[in-house]
Design an enzyme around this catalytic site. Sequence first.
Site, PDB file in Angstrom:
ATOM      1  N   HIS A 347       0.832  -1.196   0.000  1.00  0.00           N
ATOM      2  CA  HIS A 347       0.000   0.000   0.000  1.00  0.00           C
ATOM      3  C   HIS A 347       0.875   1.258   0.000  1.00  0.00           C
ATOM      4  O   HIS A 347       2.058   1.223   0.322  1.00  0.00           O
ATOM      5  CB  HIS A 347      -0.921   0.013   1.225  1.00  0.00           C
ATOM      6  N   GLU A 353       3.882   6.873   8.370  1.00  0.00           N
ATOM      7  CA  GLU A 353       3.859   5.824   9.394  1.00  0.00           C
ATOM      8  C   GLU A 353       5.250   5.610   9.981  1.00  0.00           C
ATOM      9  O   GLU A 353       6.157   5.160   9.292  1.00  0.00           O
ATOM     10  CB  GLU A 353       3.364   4.504   8.784  1.00  0.00           C
ATOM     11  N   TYR A 362       7.373  -8.825  14.151  1.00  0.00           N
ATOM     12  CA  TYR A 362       6.246  -8.239  13.426  1.00  0.00           C
ATOM     13  C   TYR A 362       5.947  -9.089  12.196  1.00  0.00           C
ATOM     14  O   TYR A 362       6.866  -9.479  11.468  1.00  0.00           O
ATOM     15  CB  TYR A 362       6.577  -6.803  13.026  1.00  0.00           C
ATOM     16  N   HIS A 377       7.835   4.940   6.914  1.00  0.00           N
ATOM     17  CA  HIS A 377       7.317   4.936   5.547  1.00  0.00           C
ATOM     18  C   HIS A 377       6.507   6.215   5.390  1.00  0.00           C
ATOM     19  O   HIS A 377       5.400   6.337   5.927  1.00  0.00           O
ATOM     20  CB  HIS A 377       6.463   3.689   5.305  1.00  0.00           C
ATOM     21  N   HIS A 383       4.949   0.523   0.337  1.00  0.00           N
ATOM     22  CA  HIS A 383       5.628  -0.415   1.221  1.00  0.00           C
ATOM     23  C   HIS A 383       4.700  -1.596   1.489  1.00  0.00           C
ATOM     24  O   HIS A 383       3.541  -1.602   1.089  1.00  0.00           O
ATOM     25  CB  HIS A 383       6.070   0.245   2.527  1.00  0.00           C
TER      26      HIS A 383
END
Length: 451
Positions: A347, A353, A362, A377, A383
Amino acid sequence: MTRHDLPQGMVRAPSHTGPHEGYMPGWGNDFETEALPGALPQGMNSPQKCDYGLYGEQLSGTAFTANPPERTWTYRIRPSVKHSARYTKIDLPYWKSAPCVDPDVISLGQYRWNPVPHADQRLTWLTGMRTMTTAGDVNTQVGMASHVYLVTESMVDAYFYSADSELLVVPQEGRLRFCTELGIIDIEPKEIAIIPRGLVYRVEVLDGPCRGFVCENYGQKFEMPGRGPIGANCMANPRDFKAPVAAFEDREAPSTLTIKWCGQFHETQIAQSPLDVVAWHGNYAPYKYDLRTYCPVGAILFDHPDPSIFTVLTAPSGVPGTANIDFVLFRERWMVAENTFRPPWYHKNIMSELMGNIYGQYDAKPQGFVPGGMSLHNMMLPHGPDRDAFEKASNANLGPDKLDNTMSFMFETRFPQHLTRFAATEAPLQDDYIDCWNSLDKKFDGTPGRK
């Protein structure tokens, strides 16, 4: 020093909150608390004479006509003007404020850092702050900054407040104590603290060295997000936020008070501790919150939901539905969606972010995004999962799967985040991060039904 030991000479109010000694539950409540009986006036805010010879003083966190107003009435040994004298400008070179756009630093890109290592020198809350990114403008009260703190030493006869911002503190290592005008907050990893703008405090090390993350919010205060069709339950619940009971110091000792004002730091010398509030009532107060009490919600049939469902706190902007800052938590949870690519999809979006890892792994970046590490990002930059995460999620047996031993967060803002020189040249930047997408294969060959 144990969790509930008090600094020498500090008196704290009795607690009526069960096992949460020294705290009162509830987000946005109108609290009242006193460390000495009868110190809190009843039925009025400003009597002609306060009991114990105290001074009444109001701390306002919003304009007087805001709806609802946020303010706290304090009853203190000295008025705050006695804790203020002539100011001298000082330099804290690693703590930056927006706008901070270095012409030699490129903020456009996908970035990731290893944990900022502990330094050899002794560092306090002020000298150990390391700004990573800034966004917006501190002078017009919009935007934010993100920091890493490295703290090895307690502040001694030294106090601080920010006139610019409220601070959201996210520990990753070690335990800290915030001795504030309104009481004491102890925090450790898996907890957060919110320190309001204008509140005086001292930071002590309970168990060090300490490292963590700070979101400095220049804009509207953090609040609990609207839950929409989710309804009244799950996510963060108001009762799990804890405000401190009254605690005060009546101690005369030469002390230093540092103020952050319009991105600059100023110091004044005073003759006593400013933490002299014996009683207070109001709804403008510091909080702590245990992230383990956050109850996530998610997809239970198909598709991966937007990260907005993981919002713990939001600081609104002037654009409805578009936050100045969202604080988002990715913690342990079950993944059960059918026929679905379960990690976050590829996206790019309007929000910038910045993520941090508190502990564990993660799911979209199983390698490289380590506890204490960060990634950025920026707005409208693509990303998503690296190749290994994509292949694993694309070919997994989609039974119920628990993401365990994981806790990461995101400071998300509508503004572009500009890297500081420290983030670009001194922090342990992973120069090869962008390469994690190089090995993504072209799978298209024009064959119908190819997956």
